[in-house]
Design an enzyme around this catalytic site. Sequence first.
Site, PDB file in Angstrom:
ATOM      1  N   LYS A  31       0.843  -1.205   0.000  1.00  0.00           N
ATOM      2  CA  LYS A  31       0.000   0.000   0.000  1.00  0.00           C
ATOM      3  C   LYS A  31       0.874   1.250   0.000  1.00  0.00           C
ATOM      4  O   LYS A  31       0.680   2.166  -0.775  1.00  0.00           O
ATOM      5  CB  LYS A  31      -0.924  -0.033   1.221  1.00  0.00           C
ATOM      6  CG  LYS A  31      -1.825   1.174   1.333  1.00  0.00           C
ATOM      7  CD  LYS A  31      -2.818   1.043   2.470  1.00  0.00           C
ATOM      8  CE  LYS A  31      -3.545   2.370   2.667  1.00  0.00           C
ATOM      9  NZ  LYS A  31      -4.544   2.328   3.730  1.00  0.00           N
ATOM     10  N   GLU A  65      10.386  -4.756   4.718  1.00  0.00           N
ATOM     11  CA  GLU A  65      10.437  -6.177   4.331  1.00  0.00           C
ATOM     12  C   GLU A  65      10.191  -6.329   2.829  1.00  0.00           C
ATOM     13  O   GLU A  65      10.917  -7.027   2.118  1.00  0.00           O
ATOM     14  CB  GLU A  65       9.358  -6.974   5.079  1.00  0.00           C
ATOM     15  CG  GLU A  65       9.578  -7.111   6.567  1.00  0.00           C
ATOM     16  CD  GLU A  65       8.940  -5.990   7.381  1.00  0.00           C
ATOM     17  OE1 GLU A  65       8.774  -4.860   6.849  1.00  0.00           O
ATOM     18  OE2 GLU A  65       8.615  -6.236   8.555  1.00  0.00           O
ATOM     19  N   GLY A  77      -5.057  -1.637   4.772  1.00  0.00           N
ATOM     20  CA  GLY A  77      -4.238  -2.766   4.318  1.00  0.00           C
ATOM     21  C   GLY A  77      -4.907  -4.110   4.572  1.00  0.00           C
ATOM     22  O   GLY A  77      -4.970  -4.967   3.688  1.00  0.00           O
ATOM     23  N   ARG A  78      -5.450  -4.300   5.781  1.00  0.00           N
ATOM     24  CA  ARG A  78      -6.028  -5.614   6.109  1.00  0.00           C
ATOM     25  C   ARG A  78      -7.418  -5.801   5.519  1.00  0.00           C
ATOM     26  O   ARG A  78      -8.040  -6.847   5.709  1.00  0.00           O
ATOM     27  CB  ARG A  78      -6.020  -5.828   7.624  1.00  0.00           C
ATOM     28  CG  ARG A  78      -6.655  -4.719   8.422  1.00  0.00           C
ATOM     29  CD  ARG A  78      -6.294  -4.816   9.903  1.00  0.00           C
ATOM     30  NE  ARG A  78      -6.753  -3.638  10.634  1.00  0.00           N
ATOM     31  CZ  ARG A  78      -6.062  -2.523  10.784  1.00  0.00           C
ATOM     32  NH1 ARG A  78      -4.847  -2.426  10.230  1.00  0.00           N
ATOM     33  NH2 ARG A  78      -6.535  -1.509  11.468  1.00  0.00           N
ATOM     34  N   GLU A  81      -5.073  -6.562  14.722  1.00  0.00           N
ATOM     35  CA  GLU A  81      -4.530  -5.261  14.319  1.00  0.00           C
ATOM     36  C   GLU A  81      -5.650  -4.204  14.338  1.00  0.00           C
ATOM     37  O   GLU A  81      -5.390  -3.019  14.571  1.00  0.00           O
ATOM     38  CB  GLU A  81      -3.885  -5.343  12.929  1.00  0.00           C
ATOM     39  CG  GLU A  81      -3.016  -4.147  12.592  1.00  0.00           C
ATOM     40  CD  GLU A  81      -2.130  -4.351  11.363  1.00  0.00           C
ATOM     41  OE1 GLU A  81      -0.977  -4.785  11.511  1.00  0.00           O
ATOM     42  OE2 GLU A  81      -2.605  -4.086  10.251  1.00  0.00           O
ATOM     43  N   HIS A 134      -5.337 -33.169  17.561  1.00  0.00           N
ATOM     44  CA  HIS A 134      -4.178 -33.970  17.989  1.00  0.00           C
ATOM     45  C   HIS A 134      -3.047 -33.081  18.487  1.00  0.00           C
ATOM     46  O   HIS A 134      -1.906 -33.521  18.585  1.00  0.00           O
ATOM     47  CB  HIS A 134      -3.730 -34.876  16.846  1.00  0.00           C
ATOM     48  CG  HIS A 134      -4.784 -35.877  16.491  1.00  0.00           C
ATOM     49  ND1 HIS A 134      -4.888 -37.110  17.107  1.00  0.00           N
ATOM     50  CD2 HIS A 134      -5.841 -35.793  15.635  1.00  0.00           C
ATOM     51  CE1 HIS A 134      -5.941 -37.756  16.628  1.00  0.00           C
ATOM     52  NE2 HIS A 134      -6.537 -36.971  15.731  1.00  0.00           N
ATOM     53  N   LYS A 193       9.188  -0.726  14.538  1.00  0.00           N
ATOM     54  CA  LYS A 193       9.868  -0.321  13.292  1.00  0.00           C
ATOM     55  C   LYS A 193      10.885   0.779  13.598  1.00  0.00           C
ATOM     56  O   LYS A 193      12.008   0.780  13.078  1.00  0.00           O
ATOM     57  CB  LYS A 193       8.852   0.235  12.290  1.00  0.00           C
ATOM     58  CG  LYS A 193       7.893  -0.774  11.694  1.00  0.00           C
ATOM     59  CD  LYS A 193       7.024  -0.063  10.643  1.00  0.00           C
ATOM     60  CE  LYS A 193       5.801  -0.866  10.283  1.00  0.00           C
ATOM     61  NZ  LYS A 193       4.858  -0.138   9.434  1.00  0.00           N
TER      62      LYS A 193
HETATM   63  O1  F6P Z   1       1.695  -4.250   9.941  1.00  0.00           O
HETATM   64  C1  F6P Z   1       1.535  -2.904   9.647  1.00  0.00           C
HETATM   65  C2  F6P Z   1       1.080  -2.676   8.243  1.00  0.00           C
HETATM   66  O2  F6P Z   1       1.003  -1.316   8.026  1.00  0.00           O
HETATM   67  C3  F6P Z   1      -0.246  -3.369   7.910  1.00  0.00           C
HETATM   68  O3  F6P Z   1      -1.346  -2.663   8.322  1.00  0.00           O
HETATM   69  C4  F6P Z   1      -0.118  -3.549   6.452  1.00  0.00           C
HETATM   70  O4  F6P Z   1      -1.037  -4.489   5.980  1.00  0.00           O
HETATM   71  C5  F6P Z   1       1.309  -3.997   6.339  1.00  0.00           C
HETATM   72  O5  F6P Z   1       1.997  -3.215   7.304  1.00  0.00           O
HETATM   73  C6  F6P Z   1       1.930  -3.850   4.989  1.00  0.00           C
HETATM   74  O6  F6P Z   1       1.931  -2.516   4.559  1.00  0.00           O
HETATM   75  P1  F6P Z   1       2.160  -2.131   3.044  1.00  0.00           P
HETATM   76  O7  F6P Z   1       1.066  -2.746   2.248  1.00  0.00           O
HETATM   77  O8  F6P Z   1       2.128  -0.634   3.025  1.00  0.00           O
HETATM   78  O9  F6P Z   1       3.501  -2.664   2.622  1.00  0.00           O
END
Ligand code: F6P
Length: 561
Positions: free
Chosen positions: A209, A215, A269-270, A355, A386, A528
């Site tokens: 987003k 990452e 995002g979620r 979240e 199990h 972060k």
């Molecule tokens: O975990 C924090 C967050 O901002 C989430 O809300 C989001 O889904 C995720 O990081 C990834 O963010 P992006 O889509 O901006 O890379």
Amino acid sequence: MSLTTTPAWITLARLAETARSVHLRDLFAADAERFTRFSLREEGFLLDYSKQRVTTEIMASLHALWQIADGAQWIARMRAGDAINHTEGRAVLHTALRYNGSEPICDAGCNTGHDVMPDVRGVLDKMARFCNDIHQGHWRGATGERIRDVINIGIGGSDLGPKMASRALAAQHMPGITVHYVSNLDAAHLVTVLAKIDPARSLFIIASKTFTTQETMQNAISARVWLAAALGEAAVARHFVAVSTNLPAVAAFGIDPANAFEFWDWVGGRFSLWSAIGLPLALSIGMDNFRQFLAGGAAMDAHFFSAPAECNLPVTLALLDIWNTNFLGAETRALLPYSQSLELLPSYLQQLEMESNGKQVDRDGKTVAYATAPILWGEAGTNGQHAFYQLLHQGGRLVPCEFIALVEPDFTLPGHHTKLLAHCFAQSEALMRGKTLVEATAELATAVSPAPTSDGLKTFAAAVPSASLQLAPYKVFPGNQPSTTLLLPRLNPYTLGQLIALYEHKVFSLGVLWNLDSFDQWGVEYGKQLASRLLPMIEGRTAATGLDSSTAGLVAACHKP
Ligand code: F6P
């Protein structure tokens, strides 16, 4: 008035005192109509909550709480595009992504905002063209090969939704395309996927987003280096596309804006699986199936927006969470899908629920005086049986359970599905009923002496070796463990869409009840921030100063002597 001082809350607190000493098996014994009274058949789903520790009076007070929280008003505000994500000043319009009617849907209110629907339809059409090009082999790699592997690089909401849905809809996968998901910053994730694929036949989707998430950016850079090393820098354009709200950052990364799929800041995002973030899912199952998925979500939206609270599926699930969390004191909830295809649903819902509502400050900036989102965990049945069900049955903790099962299986082999359903229903029955010491003793006695006398348990037990009877306490099950069972007619793109939208609206309803902004996530920022400060210390570029002794010790241990 704060939530805990409302008459409904005070009544519920009083009812909880009584409920603690009432056993579910007695509630069932006292009311032959309990299942009918506490179950809903809506939108093709059966929601059985008769095994929850509720009564008619408790449900009425929970509904009173929904009224006091102005539930209907909040739904109207969401639909009107008000900036109900108030800490970020944004509208919450993920329902527009699956809307298939002809009314405008406006950002920040119909009078001032613009209709988002033309943009939504434009991106859907672009996704459809792209999927068609990949599936028909019109889009090829730099060497002229057809695309066979798609690698989605994203994390959190840019990974969990499409990954869960692609897994859930394995029965609909298109032949000839394999979609992989890379999320973890640990190189082990990317390296193991790259080892399986041919660069000439691969397409990377960089999904973020913000297009700034460390990452995702690190994995994207490494994937690009790998591809350029194999096919040359000029090949990157044919092998990388992006999904983002941040198109300038996409262009700066070197991806042609023509190959970028946009979404908007009014999509959390979620909640973004329905947007272009669903592109890897659409590539897996085809665009027609993706549109069916959207249609299922839209059908659940229509239900949520119009059904009275008493038969509203998301509102009912939310009220049960409130009861278990705030009045019975449950700290967790177990999600137990009796469907291997739904095995990733617990991890997807962990982000959606925790979240969104794992928060301590309400919409008025005040620290809340009540518990919010329970810890969600779970595993596909029967695997969980199990592993951790022992604790659910005899661990002495209150763990509300949510079973999900399919009437018709998505994959068939003789003898499987009926057994699976038998296990699912048996578990909720056992958790509800429990087994008393008398029953356990009688069972042991029957096992040793299959022809009992008519003199009752004492004589009966006397005939049994005492070593065997000593086992009786171990075979006692307290029961009274509340559960809900959600029965879906079948699993397909449409019903999966309904299911995911059901949980989204439940999360929103809970936020309304707890007076939270369910659409921000400030709690993920601090880690972060500290990671950025630690990175140069771990890399030895700056001195490790100003750290507590534990963190300093860990940093030092990573430096080569
Ligand atoms: O975990 C924090 C967050 O901002 C989430 O809300 C989001 O889904 C995720 O990081 C990834 O963010 P992006 O889509 O901006 O890379």
